[in-house]
Scaffold this motif. Structure first.
Motif, PDB file in Angstrom:
ATOM      1  N   ILE A  31       6.271  -5.880  12.149  1.00  0.00           N
ATOM      2  CA  ILE A  31       5.290  -5.974  11.080  1.00  0.00           C
ATOM      3  C   ILE A  31       5.418  -7.354  10.431  1.00  0.00           C
ATOM      4  O   ILE A  31       6.531  -7.798  10.105  1.00  0.00           O
ATOM      5  CB  ILE A  31       5.495  -4.874  10.023  1.00  0.00           C
ATOM      6  N   GLU A  32       4.299  -8.029  10.249  1.00  0.00           N
ATOM      7  CA  GLU A  32       4.322  -9.357   9.640  1.00  0.00           C
ATOM      8  C   GLU A  32       4.849  -9.264   8.212  1.00  0.00           C
ATOM      9  O   GLU A  32       4.404  -8.426   7.431  1.00  0.00           O
ATOM     10  CB  GLU A  32       2.918  -9.963   9.634  1.00  0.00           C
ATOM     11  N   PRO A  33       5.795 -10.116   7.843  1.00  0.00           N
ATOM     12  CA  PRO A  33       6.345 -10.072   6.472  1.00  0.00           C
ATOM     13  C   PRO A  33       5.299 -10.483   5.442  1.00  0.00           C
ATOM     14  O   PRO A  33       4.376 -11.252   5.726  1.00  0.00           O
ATOM     15  CB  PRO A  33       7.507 -11.066   6.533  1.00  0.00           C
ATOM     16  N   LEU A  34       5.456  -9.961   4.235  1.00  0.00           N
ATOM     17  CA  LEU A  34       4.546 -10.255   3.128  1.00  0.00           C
ATOM     18  C   LEU A  34       5.337 -10.745   1.918  1.00  0.00           C
ATOM     19  O   LEU A  34       6.415 -10.206   1.625  1.00  0.00           O
ATOM     20  CB  LEU A  34       3.751  -9.007   2.721  1.00  0.00           C
ATOM     21  N   PRO A  35       4.836 -11.736   1.200  1.00  0.00           N
ATOM     22  CA  PRO A  35       5.470 -12.117  -0.069  1.00  0.00           C
ATOM     23  C   PRO A  35       5.170 -11.055  -1.120  1.00  0.00           C
ATOM     24  O   PRO A  35       4.329 -10.175  -0.907  1.00  0.00           O
ATOM     25  CB  PRO A  35       4.788 -13.451  -0.401  1.00  0.00           C
ATOM     26  N   PRO A  36       5.832 -11.096  -2.268  1.00  0.00           N
ATOM     27  CA  PRO A  36       5.496 -10.150  -3.341  1.00  0.00           C
ATOM     28  C   PRO A  36       4.023 -10.266  -3.736  1.00  0.00           C
ATOM     29  O   PRO A  36       3.458 -11.365  -3.793  1.00  0.00           O
ATOM     30  CB  PRO A  36       6.418 -10.573  -4.491  1.00  0.00           C
ATOM     31  N   VAL A  37       3.400  -9.135  -3.986  1.00  0.00           N
ATOM     32  CA  VAL A  37       1.982  -9.098  -4.333  1.00  0.00           C
ATOM     33  C   VAL A  37       1.842  -8.607  -5.759  1.00  0.00           C
ATOM     34  O   VAL A  37       2.747  -7.969  -6.317  1.00  0.00           O
ATOM     35  CB  VAL A  37       1.189  -8.195  -3.364  1.00  0.00           C
ATOM     36  N   VAL A  38       0.697  -8.904  -6.377  1.00  0.00           N
ATOM     37  CA  VAL A  38       0.435  -8.532  -7.768  1.00  0.00           C
ATOM     38  C   VAL A  38      -0.431  -7.284  -7.798  1.00  0.00           C
ATOM     39  O   VAL A  38      -1.375  -7.153  -7.011  1.00  0.00           O
ATOM     40  CB  VAL A  38      -0.249  -9.685  -8.520  1.00  0.00           C
ATOM     41  N   ALA A  39      -0.113  -6.382  -8.686  1.00  0.00           N
ATOM     42  CA  ALA A  39      -0.894  -5.150  -8.829  1.00  0.00           C
ATOM     43  C   ALA A  39      -2.359  -5.488  -9.073  1.00  0.00           C
ATOM     44  O   ALA A  39      -2.688  -6.346  -9.883  1.00  0.00           O
ATOM     45  CB  ALA A  39      -0.341  -4.310  -9.972  1.00  0.00           C
ATOM     46  N   GLY A  40      -3.236  -4.800  -8.343  1.00  0.00           N
ATOM     47  CA  GLY A  40      -4.663  -5.051  -8.434  1.00  0.00           C
ATOM     48  C   GLY A  40      -5.219  -5.865  -7.291  1.00  0.00           C
ATOM     49  O   GLY A  40      -6.435  -5.869  -7.062  1.00  0.00           O
ATOM     50  N   ASP A  41      -4.350  -6.558  -6.561  1.00  0.00           N
ATOM     51  CA  ASP A  41      -4.808  -7.353  -5.422  1.00  0.00           C
ATOM     52  C   ASP A  41      -5.027  -6.467  -4.194  1.00  0.00           C
ATOM     53  O   ASP A  41      -4.512  -5.352  -4.100  1.00  0.00           O
ATOM     54  CB  ASP A  41      -3.786  -8.445  -5.084  1.00  0.00           C
ATOM     55  N   PRO A 105      -6.961  -1.642  -0.720  1.00  0.00           N
ATOM     56  CA  PRO A 105      -7.945  -2.475  -1.429  1.00  0.00           C
ATOM     57  C   PRO A 105      -7.515  -2.873  -2.836  1.00  0.00           C
ATOM     58  O   PRO A 105      -7.857  -3.948  -3.306  1.00  0.00           O
ATOM     59  CB  PRO A 105      -9.195  -1.595  -1.462  1.00  0.00           C
ATOM     60  N   GLU A 106      -6.787  -2.032  -3.523  1.00  0.00           N
ATOM     61  CA  GLU A 106      -6.337  -2.348  -4.884  1.00  0.00           C
ATOM     62  C   GLU A 106      -4.947  -1.776  -5.064  1.00  0.00           C
ATOM     63  O   GLU A 106      -4.758  -0.635  -5.483  1.00  0.00           O
ATOM     64  CB  GLU A 106      -7.305  -1.764  -5.917  1.00  0.00           C
ATOM     65  N   VAL A 107      -3.956  -2.602  -4.747  1.00  0.00           N
ATOM     66  CA  VAL A 107      -2.586  -2.121  -4.723  1.00  0.00           C
ATOM     67  C   VAL A 107      -2.124  -1.803  -6.140  1.00  0.00           C
ATOM     68  O   VAL A 107      -2.515  -2.450  -7.114  1.00  0.00           O
ATOM     69  CB  VAL A 107      -1.670  -3.176  -4.061  1.00  0.00           C
ATOM     70  N   ARG A 108      -1.313  -0.753  -6.251  1.00  0.00           N
ATOM     71  CA  ARG A 108      -0.773  -0.313  -7.524  1.00  0.00           C
ATOM     72  C   ARG A 108       0.749  -0.380  -7.497  1.00  0.00           C
ATOM     73  O   ARG A 108       1.352  -0.516  -6.435  1.00  0.00           O
ATOM     74  CB  ARG A 108      -1.228   1.113  -7.841  1.00  0.00           C
ATOM     75  N   ILE A 109       1.338  -0.258  -8.696  1.00  0.00           N
ATOM     76  CA  ILE A 109       2.803  -0.279  -8.753  1.00  0.00           C
ATOM     77  C   ILE A 109       3.383   0.883  -7.964  1.00  0.00           C
ATOM     78  O   ILE A 109       4.442   0.769  -7.334  1.00  0.00           O
ATOM     79  CB  ILE A 109       3.274  -0.239 -10.223  1.00  0.00           C
ATOM     80  N   SER A 110       2.676   1.998  -7.956  1.00  0.00           N
ATOM     81  CA  SER A 110       3.166   3.161  -7.219  1.00  0.00           C
ATOM     82  C   SER A 110       3.163   2.932  -5.711  1.00  0.00           C
ATOM     83  O   SER A 110       3.799   3.686  -4.979  1.00  0.00           O
ATOM     84  CB  SER A 110       2.309   4.388  -7.554  1.00  0.00           C
ATOM     85  N   ASP A 111       2.447   1.895  -5.233  1.00  0.00           N
ATOM     86  CA  ASP A 111       2.453   1.576  -3.801  1.00  0.00           C
ATOM     87  C   ASP A 111       3.697   0.801  -3.387  1.00  0.00           C
ATOM     88  O   ASP A 111       3.893   0.531  -2.204  1.00  0.00           O
ATOM     89  CB  ASP A 111       1.207   0.765  -3.430  1.00  0.00           C
ATOM     90  N   ASN A 112       4.504   0.416  -4.343  1.00  0.00           N
ATOM     91  CA  ASN A 112       5.720  -0.331  -4.045  1.00  0.00           C
ATOM     92  C   ASN A 112       6.671   0.515  -3.198  1.00  0.00           C
ATOM     93  O   ASN A 112       6.861   1.705  -3.462  1.00  0.00           O
ATOM     94  CB  ASN A 112       6.409  -0.725  -5.349  1.00  0.00           C
ATOM     95  N   GLY A 113       7.252  -0.098  -2.150  1.00  0.00           N
ATOM     96  CA  GLY A 113       8.210   0.624  -1.323  1.00  0.00           C
ATOM     97  C   GLY A 113       8.096   0.266   0.145  1.00  0.00           C
ATOM     98  O   GLY A 113       7.304  -0.596   0.551  1.00  0.00           O
TER      99      GLY A 113
END
Length: 470
Positions: A31-41, A105-113
């Motif tokens: 899986i391609e690595p991702l940098p930290p993302v901001v909630a809502g992006d 489409p709109e990432v949330r804090i609960s999507d963290n993990g």
């Protein structure tokens, strides 16, 4: 999952291998690595895999509870798809690269993990056997702080004239993930504070540090404050007290500050600025302590506590700001407060025309200036006790239940104070419907009101005769 790209030219031109000598199919997944993302992006997870076998399935999982639960969020089953019909000749050895994507489409804090991508292909030797491989990634979702405020700790508190006291500002920052960096400024300049791991002991007296003092007179103490301070020190040497113990003799009300006709406001308001000799005109030593409190939604509440020995001579009207830096913020957040002593309390009394037996409420509903921190209020009756027999009352509103006629003309003092200073203001209670104090007039009026009708009529006729003779 998208359609497979064309096979490399080298693989297409390679010689065929007899089926009996074909090795087992191989499969690599990442899986391609991702940098930290901001909630809502919007976030896209990309799973790349390379194989020479025939696709069986692709499954995406979201892992929760420390890996004990896997929630299926996407499934591709090749048995119900015709996208790979051109690969029916699975005995032809070709290396194909695939990519499966999942878009949030709109990432949330609960999507963290953590997330996992599982891929299965058919073995090249037999279609009954499936080769499995997987890859994983941890999605780090950041959230900027949602609120920031600055409050004073242990308030309200009185003004101390003869003993140094410690003062603490608390900056509360909520809603951030990860925890933000919090720092203080005074008059726009960063404060170099001594870090503390434990809160200072309240009874330990003024905080001290071995670092040398740096004078603040050049930026915080103007000529007006200096002259006022020197004049007050002179008054102290002469035995004078700028603090008003009694109201002024002049009781002429100022129309601009009258709110209700019930009261007579004395336009004498004195701010106590009597500073003892322990007050130094040097920069205080600041101490800073941080605390973190995780929330159930994954964010962190940060509290930054700035403590120093208060100097009302210098700290009055000083601007303190709390600033926050966070990787999800494009610029720092800030909240600011100005330390100000109370001046000119505005007093309002209800009802507008108090009569004997009414319940009277005397309320402080503002000041001539913005006051911080919140002051404490103390009510006293000049020259006597309050209606309930107490000497003073603490609170913003003084309530007099069923006022008697004896309270007409009584004067009340309100003392408003915070650690920066204190001020007094006075108001006089006027009770309407109070009977005259002369005994003869009062007795005559009570007799005319309570005697028999014949007596009242005789008095009226006698008065009429006297008027006619005159």
């Amino acid at each position: 999952a998208g359609a497979p790209p064309s096979a490399p030219r080298a693989a297409r031109l390679g010689a065929r291998t007899p089926a009996s000598t074909l090795p087992a199919g191989y499969l690599t997944v990442n899986i391609e690595p991702l940098p930290p993302v901001v909630a809502g992006d919007a976030v896209t997870l990309k799973c790349n895999f390379k194989t020479d076998g025939r696709m069986r399935e692709i499954v995406w999982y979201r892992v929760t509870d420390g890996g004990t639960i896997k929630q299926k969020i996407f499934t591709f089953d090749a048995m119900f798809s015709t996208n790979y019909s051109h690969m029916e000749n699975y005995r032809k050895r070709e290396d194909l690269v695939y990519q499966s994507t999942v878009r949030l489409p709109e990432v949330r804090i609960s999507d963290n993990g953590p997330y996992e991508c599982h891929v299965g292909i058919y073995d090249r030797a037999t279609r009954e056997k499936v080769v499995l491989a997987s890859g994983n990634i941890f999605l780090n979702v950041m959230a900027p702080p949602t609120s920031i405020e600055v409050v004073a700790a242990d308030m309200p508190a009185p003004f101390s004239r003869y003993q140094a006291q410690n003062f603490t500002l608390v900056c509360i920052v909520s809603g951030g993930k990860p925890a933000p960096m919090v720092y203080f400024k005074r008059d726009g300049e960063p404060i170099q504070a001594v870090p503390l791991s434990e809160p200072p002991v309240a009874s330990s007296g003024p905080l001290q540090d071995s670092r040398p003092f740096r004078s603040l007179l050049h930026r915080d103490l103007d000529d007006t404050k200096m002259q006022r301070s020197l004049s007050l020190l002179d008054a102290e040497n002469r035995g004078g007290r700028p603090y008003t113990e009694r109201p002024a003799r002049s009781l002429t009300p100022d129309p601009s500050i009258l709110f209700q006709p019930t009261t007579e406001n004395v336009p004498e308001t004195v701010v106590s600025r009597e500073f003892p000799r322990w007050v130094h005109s040097n920069e205080p030593i600041y101490f800073l302590r941080h605390s973190h409190a995780p929330s159930s939604d994954g964010t962190v509440e940060v509290r930054a506590l700035l403590t120093w020995t208060l100097n009302p001579q210098i700290d009055n009207e000083a601007l303190f700001s709390c600033e926050v830096k966070h990787p999800a913020l494009s610029m720092p957040m800030q909240a600011e407060v100005t330390l100000v002593a109370p001046k000119g309390p505005k007093i309002m009394m209800t009802p507008s025309r108090a009569r004997v037996g009414d319940t009277v409420r005397i309320l402080v509903h503002g000041f001539q200036n913005e006051v911080f921190p919140e002051p404490m209020f103390t009510w006293t009756r000049v020259g006597s006790r309050l209606l309930d027999g107490s000497t003073e009352f603490d609170g913003k509103e003084l309530v007099l239940e069923r006022v008697p006629a004896e309270l007409n003309g009584s004067m009340y003092r309100c003392t408003a104070q915070n650690p920066l200073g204190s001020t007094d203001t006075h108001t006089r209670l006027i009770v309407f419907g109070t009977p005259p104090r002369l005994g003869i007039g009062r007795t005559a009026r009570e007799g005319s009101a309570s005697g028999p009708p014949g007596i009242r009529l005789t008095l009226v006729l006698a008065l009429t005769v006297v008027l006619e003779l005159t």
